[in-house]
Design a protein around this motif. Structure first.
Motif, short mmCIF file in Angstrom:
data_model
loop_
_atom_site.label_atom_id
_atom_site.label_comp_id
_atom_site.label_asym_id
_atom_site.label_seq_id
_atom_site.Cartn_x
_atom_site.Cartn_y
_atom_site.Cartn_z
N ASP A 135 41.46 48.66 39.26
CA ASP A 135 41.29 47.28 39.71
C ASP A 135 42.51 46.92 40.56
N GLU A 147 37.39 52.97 52.50
CA GLU A 147 36.11 53.20 51.83
C GLU A 147 35.65 54.64 52.00
N SER A 160 30.45 52.10 39.46
CA SER A 160 30.44 50.81 40.16
C SER A 160 31.54 50.86 41.21
N PHE A 161 31.34 50.13 42.31
CA PHE A 161 32.29 50.17 43.41
C PHE A 161 32.24 48.85 44.15
N GLU A 162 33.40 48.24 44.35
CA GLU A 162 33.49 46.99 45.09
C GLU A 162 34.75 47.02 45.93
N LEU A 163 34.64 46.77 47.21
CA LEU A 163 35.78 46.81 48.11
C LEU A 163 35.73 45.60 49.04
N ARG A 164 36.80 44.82 48.98
CA ARG A 164 37.00 43.68 49.89
C ARG A 164 38.47 43.70 50.30
N GLU A 167 40.59 42.95 47.23
CA GLU A 167 40.48 43.72 46.00
C GLU A 167 39.61 44.96 46.19
N CYS A 168 39.85 45.91 45.30
CA CYS A 168 39.02 47.11 45.23
C CYS A 168 38.88 47.44 43.74
N PHE A 170 36.65 49.92 41.00
CA PHE A 170 35.66 50.95 40.73
C PHE A 170 35.96 51.61 39.39
#
Length: 177
Positions: A135, A147, A160-164, A167-168, A170
């Motif tokens: 996180d 990415e 799960s994977f979230e990238l902005r 924040e990142c 996974f």
């Protein structure tokens, strides 16, 4: 540790960290901020418990890397927590170390120095597997490049994977062998 010099270096860093905690407590005592003293103590106790759990997972290379990471003054601080019953992860250490180091290096290369950055690694221990969650909070640069590189490192193993930009997050699961 390969030498007495290495051992002294570790002790020096550890002593420095604990002196910082003691100085915070002393300062809050002088200010009569007893609520803050309790908070500092709780954080120190939780950190020591997490360090103890990490040290007992039978993954010495990963443990040493994480325990000394912040001593090298990286562009972000790293914190970790270990949840669940301590278990032997020796059989997956090599795979775990490879992922942790690769992800840490990618965050080093893609975080902005304009903001305070922080990476929390959470080890969730289950009877048959480990879920490791990364996180990252702060400011990330060159998101498309990051990415692509992360997907290459993860090889579609993340659950799960979230990238902005800010924040990142996974998670990756490892089956115990």
């Amino acid at each position: 540790m390969t030498s007495k010099k290495d051992m002294l270096d570790v002790l020096r860093h550890s002593r420095h960290d604990w002196l910082n905690v003691i100085q915070l407590i002393k300062g809050y005592l002088a200010l009569e901020r007893y609520d803050r003293i309790e908070e500092v103590l709780e954080i120190a106790i939780q950190q020591a418990l997490n360090e103890s759990k990490l040290s007992n997972l039978s993954i010495p290379n990963v443990s040493c890397y994480l325990l000394t990471f912040n001593w090298l003054q990286p562009p972000y601080t790293l914190e970790f927590e270990v949840m669940g019953e301590v278990t032997d992860l020796q059989s997956i250490e090599q795979e775990l170390e490879s992922l942790v180091r690769a992800a840490a290096d990618l965050f080093k290369a893609h975080c902005s120095l304009e903001r305070e950055n922080h990476l929390l690694l959470t080890f969730q221990l289950f009877p048959d597997f480990l879920r490791l969650t990364f996180d990252f909070q702060g400011k990330l640069c060159r998101l498309e490049e990051l990415e692509t590189a992360l997907k290459h490192v993860l090889q579609k193993r993340e659950d799960s994977f979230e990238l902005r930009e800010e924040e990142c997050v996974f998670s990756v699961c490892f089956e115990k062998k």
